[in-house]
Design a protein around this motif. Structure first.
Motif, mmCIF file in Angstrom:
data_model
loop_
_atom_site.group_PDB
_atom_site.id
_atom_site.type_symbol
_atom_site.label_atom_id
_atom_site.label_comp_id
_atom_site.label_asym_id
_atom_site.label_seq_id
_atom_site.Cartn_x
_atom_site.Cartn_y
_atom_site.Cartn_z
ATOM 1 N N ASN A 71 -10.580 -2.832 -2.590
ATOM 2 C CA ASN A 71 -10.750 -2.889 -1.142
ATOM 3 C C ASN A 71 -9.619 -2.120 -0.476
ATOM 4 O O ASN A 71 -8.788 -2.687 0.226
ATOM 5 C CB ASN A 71 -10.773 -4.343 -0.660
ATOM 6 N N GLN A 72 -9.579 -0.807 -0.703
ATOM 7 C CA GLN A 72 -8.521 0.019 -0.122
ATOM 8 C C GLN A 72 -8.730 0.140 1.390
ATOM 9 O O GLN A 72 -9.856 0.185 1.865
ATOM 10 C CB GLN A 72 -8.523 1.406 -0.768
ATOM 11 N N PRO A 73 -7.629 0.187 2.160
ATOM 12 C CA PRO A 73 -7.751 0.262 3.624
ATOM 13 C C PRO A 73 -8.447 1.537 4.068
ATOM 14 O O PRO A 73 -8.239 2.605 3.486
ATOM 15 C CB PRO A 73 -6.288 0.210 4.103
ATOM 16 N N SER A 74 -9.249 1.413 5.115
ATOM 17 C CA SER A 74 -9.965 2.565 5.647
ATOM 18 C C SER A 74 -9.003 3.522 6.346
ATOM 19 O O SER A 74 -7.834 3.192 6.591
ATOM 20 C CB SER A 74 -11.037 2.102 6.631
ATOM 21 N N ILE A 75 -9.508 4.705 6.670
ATOM 22 C CA ILE A 75 -8.683 5.700 7.364
ATOM 23 C C ILE A 75 -8.232 5.150 8.715
ATOM 24 O O ILE A 75 -7.075 5.291 9.116
ATOM 25 C CB ILE A 75 -9.465 7.005 7.557
ATOM 26 N N TRP A 111 0.832 -1.209 0.000
ATOM 27 C CA TRP A 111 0.000 0.000 0.000
ATOM 28 C C TRP A 111 0.863 1.254 0.000
ATOM 29 O O TRP A 111 0.588 2.215 -0.715
ATOM 30 C CB TRP A 111 -0.919 -0.023 1.217
ATOM 31 N N LYS A 112 1.924 1.269 0.799
ATOM 32 C CA LYS A 112 2.817 2.425 0.849
ATOM 33 C C LYS A 112 3.530 2.636 -0.479
ATOM 34 O O LYS A 112 3.740 3.766 -0.907
ATOM 35 C CB LYS A 112 3.853 2.231 1.966
ATOM 36 N N SER A 113 3.910 1.527 -1.146
ATOM 37 C CA SER A 113 4.595 1.669 -2.434
ATOM 38 C C SER A 113 3.647 2.208 -3.504
ATOM 39 O O SER A 113 4.058 2.988 -4.363
ATOM 40 C CB SER A 113 5.166 0.309 -2.871
ATOM 41 N N LEU A 166 -6.869 6.188 -3.082
ATOM 42 C CA LEU A 166 -6.279 6.418 -4.398
ATOM 43 C C LEU A 166 -7.396 6.573 -5.430
ATOM 44 O O LEU A 166 -8.314 5.758 -5.490
ATOM 45 C CB LEU A 166 -5.368 5.250 -4.788
ATOM 46 N N MET A 167 -7.311 7.633 -6.228
ATOM 47 C CA MET A 167 -8.285 7.895 -7.283
ATOM 48 C C MET A 167 -7.551 7.874 -8.619
ATOM 49 O O MET A 167 -7.368 8.898 -9.269
ATOM 50 C CB MET A 167 -8.982 9.236 -7.053
ATOM 51 N N CYS A 168 -7.077 6.698 -9.021
ATOM 52 C CA CYS A 168 -6.251 6.560 -10.219
ATOM 53 C C CYS A 168 -7.086 6.061 -11.398
ATOM 54 O O CYS A 168 -8.129 5.434 -11.217
ATOM 55 C CB CYS A 168 -5.094 5.590 -9.963
ATOM 56 N N LEU A 169 -6.589 6.319 -12.571
ATOM 57 C CA LEU A 169 -7.252 5.849 -13.776
ATOM 58 C C LEU A 169 -7.141 4.334 -13.879
ATOM 59 O O LEU A 169 -6.216 3.713 -13.360
ATOM 60 C CB LEU A 169 -6.632 6.507 -15.015
ATOM 61 N N ASP A 170 -8.103 3.759 -14.599
ATOM 62 C CA ASP A 170 -8.106 2.300 -14.767
ATOM 63 C C ASP A 170 -6.832 1.811 -15.461
ATOM 64 O O ASP A 170 -6.353 0.711 -15.190
ATOM 65 C CB ASP A 170 -9.333 1.864 -15.579
ATOM 66 N N GLU A 171 -6.313 2.637 -16.357
ATOM 67 C CA GLU A 171 -5.098 2.250 -17.080
ATOM 68 C C GLU A 171 -3.919 2.115 -16.120
ATOM 69 O O GLU A 171 -3.083 1.226 -16.265
ATOM 70 C CB GLU A 171 -4.784 3.300 -18.167
#
Length: 322
Positions: A117-121, A75-77, A94-99
């Protein structure tokens, strides 16, 4: 036979259990210090009572801890290893493009799991406390991922000097310099040779005219130099952290501006054309181009997670406009 199947059974961890495990281990670190290794044999039964769940394996807790540490590093990387990423500071997602995700998931299925399933705050905060590196600003600095049993302990003892009768080391040093300055200021001091000056300060003992050696003892408190160095390291680390936060903030702002630009929105639209979801010569495509003149609608379009959802959103907007 049934017991073997039970041991080989994969443990199911809910999000609440994972968060509770992190809090449980962080409380242990706070109480015992980072140099204390986890006693899994005694910790797992205690944790099972808290969550009211019996694990099939006696190594379930340790295995989950090792797995979380790998997930935290990944996750950090993903979060810090790239520049120009879309990052939502309010949700810390993270709000990254699908590409971009497609590139990262090649050869690593774990990235795909993080994407959906990004980790919660709350979990990110517990992870940072559990796995984050310790600040090198004093003694007993060991990162929680290290094995503290591999480090040699250094005990600083406050020793008494039995070889100096009636005075400690500091008193002896102060008297020496006071006597030395007095002797130097005497009129005949310049006529004395170095050996004669040294003899004047030899301290005779009973039955022996030779000076008694003074053993240097390490004191239990920091010297002035060590204290200054420790303060410097602490301040330096604080300055580095502050600079890093400023850089990350500036990078995040720049990333947001670039991501939601007209160029960014058209880039996503071209991606949908390449995927066969629309054509550049149809009315919907031209409608989208005109729609992107509105910065709010442009940001809304880019923040939609999937291309199919973006297409449905554009079609609805077109129907409402007609």
């Amino acid at each position: 036979m049934d017991s073997k199947k039970e041991k080989g059974k994969r443990e199911i961890w809910s999000k609440e259990m994972v968060l509770e495990l992190c809090r449980f281990l962080n409380k242990y670190i706070t109480k015992h210090g980072r140099t204390s290794s986890f006693k899994w044999v005694s910790l797992q039964p205690e944790f099972e009572k808290i969550v009211n769940h019996k694990f099939s394996s006696d190594k379930a807790m340790k295995n989950k801890y090792d797995g979380m540490r790998k997930e935290y590093n990944l996750w950090k990387s993903l979060k810090n290893g790239e520049t120009g990423l879309g990052w939502n500071e309010s949700t810390r997602q993270l709000m990254c493009l699908d590409e971009w995700w497609k590139t990262k998931t090649q050869g690593n299925s774990k990235v795909l799991e993080i994407k959906y399933n990004q980790p919660s705050i709350q979990l990110q905060e517990e992870w940072d406390q559990l796995f984050g590196d310790a600040v090198a600003s004093g003694e007993n600095c060991v990162a929680p991922s290290m094995d503290p049993t591999t480090f040699n302990e250094v005990h600083v003892e406050n020793l008494e000097d039995d070889n100096v009768e009636g005075e400690n080391l500091e008193t002896h040093e102060n008297n020496f310099y006071a006597d030395f300055l007095t002797e130097v200021n005497q009129p005949n001091a310049s006529t004395l040779s170095p050996s004669e000056v040294a003899k004047k300060f030899e301290k005779p003992t009973k039955g022996n005219t030779k000076p008694k050696p003074v053993k240097m003892k390490r004191k239990g408190r920091d010297s002035l130099g060590a204290s200054i160095l420790k303060d410097h390291l602490t301040q330096s680390n604080m300055n580095q952290q502050c600079a890093l936060e400023i850089l990350e903030s500036d990078s995040s702002k720049l990333s947001q501006t670039t991501k939601f630009s007209i160029e960014g929105a058209v880039g996503v639209l071209n991606q949908m054309v390449d995927a066969g979801l629309m054509r550049e010569d149809e009315d919907l495509w031209f409608f989208a181009i005109d729609l992107f003149e509105d910065p709010v609608k442009r940001e809304m379009f880019i923040n939609v997670r999937h291309d199919h959802s973006r297409l449905a959103w554009l079609q609805r907007k077109q129907r409402l406009a007609d």
